[in-house]
Scaffold this active site. Sequence first.
Site, PDB file in Angstrom:
ATOM      1  N   LYS A 146      45.153  61.368  92.392  1.00  0.00           N
ATOM      2  CA  LYS A 146      45.617  60.199  91.623  1.00  0.00           C
ATOM      3  C   LYS A 146      47.156  60.370  91.338  1.00  0.00           C
ATOM      4  CE  LYS A 146      44.156  61.952  86.840  1.00  0.00           C
ATOM      5  NZ  LYS A 146      44.235  63.252  87.189  1.00  0.00           N
ATOM      6  N   ARG A 149      42.793  60.053  77.841  1.00  0.00           N
ATOM      7  CA  ARG A 149      41.782  60.885  78.155  1.00  0.00           C
ATOM      8  C   ARG A 149      40.462  60.797  77.319  1.00  0.00           C
ATOM      9  NH1 ARG A 149      45.037  65.846  80.468  1.00  0.00           N
ATOM     10  NH2 ARG A 149      45.543  64.907  82.459  1.00  0.00           N
ATOM     11  N   ARG A 158      43.482  75.485  99.090  1.00  0.00           N
ATOM     12  CA  ARG A 158      45.047  75.839  98.729  1.00  0.00           C
ATOM     13  C   ARG A 158      45.443  77.211  98.672  1.00  0.00           C
ATOM     14  NH1 ARG A 158      46.873  71.864  93.890  1.00  0.00           N
ATOM     15  NH2 ARG A 158      45.936  73.528  92.562  1.00  0.00           N
ATOM     16  N   ARG A 196      44.950  81.061  94.089  1.00  0.00           N
ATOM     17  CA  ARG A 196      44.817  81.119  92.477  1.00  0.00           C
ATOM     18  C   ARG A 196      43.541  80.926  91.973  1.00  0.00           C
ATOM     19  NH1 ARG A 196      48.863  76.677  90.180  1.00  0.00           N
ATOM     20  NH2 ARG A 196      46.659  75.966  89.950  1.00  0.00           N
ATOM     21  N   ARG A 250      35.936  72.468  86.211  1.00  0.00           N
ATOM     22  CA  ARG A 250      36.969  71.634  85.775  1.00  0.00           C
ATOM     23  C   ARG A 250      36.339  70.247  86.142  1.00  0.00           C
ATOM     24  NH1 ARG A 250      41.744  73.429  89.357  1.00  0.00           N
ATOM     25  NH2 ARG A 250      42.626  71.615  88.580  1.00  0.00           N
TER      26      ARG A 250
END
Length: 210
Positions: free
Chosen positions: A9, A84, A118, A151, A162
């Site tokens: 986004k 949010r 990633r 990570r 998440r």
Amino acid sequence: MFGPPGSGKGTYASRLNEALHLPHISTGDLVRQEIKDGTEIGKEIEDYSKRGLLVPDDTINELLKKRISQPDCSSGFILDGFPRTIPQANALERIAAISVVINLVVPDQIIIERLSARLTCKSCGTIYNRLFLKPKVEGICDKCGGQLYTRDDDKPEVIQERLNTYRKQTQPLLAYYRQRGLIENVHNDEAGTPPEKILKEILKIIKARK
Ligand SMILES: [Zn+2]
């Protein structure tokens, strides 16, 4: 712009900024700027985070109000990462009229695939991706020769967690905007869909809403 972490986004918001010449406002950036400038609000925010507290809605709303009243926002703006919560949405309604909510719909599996690929450099923090942004030498940073690693944030089980939090948090918000007839879903079901195609679809929606 609405969408789960890893849906792109932020990327689409800045592409829209180029295409429409409307400012891209991220509340995260606003907060960082205040801290950097050492303003009163900036100091207040630093104090909250030092005490491990969330920055109160009122403070964020105040920053947003200040930003939206700048002349460059007079023909519109692109909001990313806000609101949010329902109280934030209520506050936003008092500051500005929202004309459309672009909701990026991306299956969890695709986000997990993308984010878990990633790689981050241990020394300089540069981010790579095993799928589309590979380093020249496997496991080694192009820029500084540092070691690349995954990570904790980018481990599949953490990403899933998440995503669950995101869905739980935003469901009432999506209902809020659906009730107001503002939601437009943009689907991105395949990992290989070019961003240009998604951007084109978003622009078409915005044009039709004008
Ligand atoms: Zn590096």
